[in-house]
Design a protein around this motif. Structure first.
Motif, PDB file in Angstrom:
ATOM      1  N   TYR A  66      40.008  48.331  41.528  1.00 51.33           N
ATOM      2  CA  TYR A  66      39.366  46.962  42.726  1.00 51.33           C
ATOM      3  C   TYR A  66      38.278  46.785  42.820  1.00 51.33           C
ATOM      4  O   TYR A  66      37.494  45.423  42.894  1.00 51.33           O
ATOM      5  CB  TYR A  66      40.326  47.105  43.945  1.00 51.33           C
ATOM      6  N   SER A  67      37.294  48.348  43.372  1.00 48.50           N
ATOM      7  CA  SER A  67      35.619  48.369  42.921  1.00 48.50           C
ATOM      8  C   SER A  67      35.242  47.281  41.281  1.00 48.50           C
ATOM      9  O   SER A  67      34.182  46.854  42.094  1.00 48.50           O
ATOM     10  CB  SER A  67      35.732  49.170  43.456  1.00 48.50           C
ATOM     11  N   VAL A  76      36.595  45.378  39.847  1.00 51.86           N
ATOM     12  CA  VAL A  76      36.429  43.733  39.946  1.00 51.86           C
ATOM     13  C   VAL A  76      36.074  42.720  40.848  1.00 51.86           C
ATOM     14  O   VAL A  76      35.431  42.079  40.180  1.00 51.86           O
ATOM     15  CB  VAL A  76      38.150  43.986  39.037  1.00 51.86           C
ATOM     16  N   PHE A  77      36.552  42.986  41.457  1.00 52.54           N
ATOM     17  CA  PHE A  77      35.836  42.554  42.777  1.00 52.54           C
ATOM     18  C   PHE A  77      34.744  43.261  43.276  1.00 52.54           C
ATOM     19  O   PHE A  77      34.202  42.366  44.586  1.00 52.54           O
ATOM     20  CB  PHE A  77      37.159  42.272  43.632  1.00 52.54           C
ATOM     21  N   GLY A  78      34.192  44.349  43.008  1.00 52.99           N
ATOM     22  CA  GLY A  78      32.570  44.407  43.547  1.00 52.99           C
ATOM     23  C   GLY A  78      32.861  45.711  44.470  1.00 52.99           C
ATOM     24  O   GLY A  78      33.944  46.119  45.533  1.00 52.99           O
TER      25      GLY A  78
END
Lengths: 106, 101, 326
Positions: free
Chosen positions: C237-238, C240-242
């Motif tokens: 998640y981190s 791909v989404f920062g």
């Protein structure tokens, strides 16, 4: 019996497709055409082999897990291929072109 | 018959590894390594049926997940050179958030 | 067939190792490290050590790849380096001597699976014969790890806990604006596909982590693996989404709380068994019957392991990924 034959056919075909893809990444001239070889065969090979295994498993937890593996590969593998190709394009890697640019052959 | 599939996958693995070692660009290497990972998943799946130890399928699933994550990580770093910022400009991200959350 | 697989995998392993030495591009080297871990995990699997293989695949190929990449991100210099032309004979001699000594040492080891060797003759027969009867757990590895050798496992969890604290102390000082993500990076490619695929995949990974956590009594897996897989989902998640988005989901304070909570659960089960009249970490007294008590104890202990491992992995990743390039 029919299921057995079907699953053997799937397994062998899957193995064959995998080898074809592997030969493809050596025969094709540049990154993007190699991506074509890996990207397409990866998914098809996984589909055929896992289908063959699933037919062997019948209706069981193993078949469910095989289906899960397939779904996972079916979603992530093309996504990874896409991300790889787009990263390559954005980093300035150009497809190799043939003699005439309009045909785009290599 | 599982043996045929296993031999085919092993051949594929060796060719993919060769491309990963030779590959002129870094993307060739990453693509070959991604392919290697996918084929390892299949190898484990077939191996678990060959030996009848079906709990090994859990491992194949973990492999599939981890392989995806490591490819995303390497691409992410390659196109950004850092890990802070999101992989997108803001316009797209807002649009996607509305639709999926 | 097994022999063919073993030989091929070992050959791949050797070729990969040589490749890691020869290739100068650090990204490719890190990916090859991941392949190396996959291959060794597959070898563990053919040797029937499924739990070890799971751990190796999740930690070696997953988390350490990401951490190595994060370390690489901290370096300014991504360029390929030409190998040093000077020959270093002294290091070569040291490496060869050490290797020769190690190979010589292996001559004294018992054969693989030798029934007369020391590890097979002391406590192992007892574990193998009595584990199901005494603990009611079909996966002997889990029984040994969480129950018979619970004290060792507590030590391991404390080591992980300490590692997390140490990373926080060393790398904790971070930039001021963790929530200010995006907007500054205009040249990034459009990763819509990755975003949507991640949204489909992340819940599946989390669900699978829970399965590994709670199915560890019956199949391969347990707290360590589950914690690592769960943290891998957040790391995806981190990625791909920062980092900012991921830190908004799990703030640092929550992570620190979870890190201690896991160890506390583990040690707390031990204290509880003390108060109920047993030895430290003797789960048999936790319920009316021995098997039921063992079951509760193992479940709680594995949960504690999982929580701590999850929190520490994420702490380390955030600490690495959150730093500015020096």
């Amino acid at each position: 019996m029919v299921l057995d034959i079907l699953s053997w056919v799937c397994l062998v075909a899957g193995g064959l497709v995998g080898v074809v893809g592997a030969v493809g990444i050596h025969r094709f001239p540049d990154f993007f055409s190699r991506q074509h070889a890996t990207g397409t065969t990866d998914t098809l090979c996984a589909l055929l082999i896992l289908l063959g295994l699933g037919l062997q498993a019948g209706l069981s937890l193993a078949a469910f897990k095989v289906a899960l593996i397939f779904l996972f590969l079916f979603i992530t593998s093309p996504a990874a291929t896409h991300a790889l190709a787009s990263a390559a394009v954005h980093s300035g890697l150009d497809p190799k072109r043939g003699r005439t640019d309009s045909e785009g052959q290599s | 018959m599982y043996a045929v599939a296993i031999v085919a996958i092993l051949v594929t693995l060796s060719l993919a590894l060769a491309r990963a070692l030779m590959g002129p660009t870094v993307f060739d290497r990453i693509a070959a390594i991604n392919m290697f990972g996918t084929k390892t998943v299949l190898l484990i799946a077939v191996f678990s049926f060959l030996t009848g130890r079906l709990d090994l399928l859990d491992m194949a699933l973990v492999y599939a997940m981890i392989n995806f994550i490591s490819v995303v990580a390497v691409l992410r770093l390659f196109s950004h050179k850092d890990f802070h910022s999101p992989a997108e400009n803001n316009v797209i991200s807002v649009k996607v958030r509305r639709r999926w959350f | 067939m097994d022999l063919l697989i073993d030989i091929s995998l070992l050959t791949f392993l050797a070729v990969t190792a040589i490749g890691i030495i020869r290739i100068t591009n650090l990204f490719a080297v890190i990916m090859l490290f991941a392949i190396f871990s996959f291959l060794s995990a597959t070898l563990f699997m053919t040797m029937d050590a499924v739990d070890v293989a799971l751990t190796e695949a999740a930690v070696g190929a997953g988390i350490s790849t990401v951490l190595m990449l994060a370390t690489l991100a901290l370096n300014k210099d991504h360029n390929e380096k030409q190998p040093d032309k000077n020959r270093h004979w002294l290091p070569l001699a040291v490496v060869l001597t050490t290797g020769a000594v190690l190979v010589y040492g292996t001559l004294d080891l018992p054969d693989f699976g030798d029934p007369a060797s020391a590890p097979q003759t002391h406590v192992a027969p007892h574990y193998i014969e009595k584990a199901i009867e005494e603990t009611g757990v079909p996966n002997i590895v889990t029984a040994v790890l969480a129950s018979y050798r619970g004290f060792d496992t507590l030590g391991e969890v404390v080591v992980i806990f300490t590692a997390g604290i140490a990373v926080l102390l060393l790398l904790g000082g971070r930039r001021e604006d963790p929530l200010d993500d995006g907007a500054k990076d205009k040249r990034v490619p459009q990763n819509l596909v990755l975003r949507i695929v991640s949204k489909i995949v992340i819940p599946v990974i989390m669900l699978f982590a829970l399965y590994v956590q709670f199915h560890g009594d019956y199949g391969p897996g347990g707290g360590f693996q589950a914690g690592v897989i769960m943290s891998a989902a957040i790391i995806l998640y981190s990625l791909v989404f920062g980092l900012g988005a991921a830190e908004r989901i799990i703030p640092k304070s929550v992570l620190m709380f979870l890190t201690s909570l896991g160890v506390l659960i583990f040690a707390g089960v031990g204290i509880a068994s003390l108060f109920l009249g047993g030895n430290y970490l003797n789960y048999s007294v936790l319920a009316s019957s021995q098997v039921a008590g063992q079951h509760i104890g193992i479940l709680l202990v594995e949960l504690g392991v999982g929580i701590t491992v999850f929190a520490v992995m994420l702490t380390i990743f955030f600490a690495f990924a959150g730093r500015e390039r020096s």
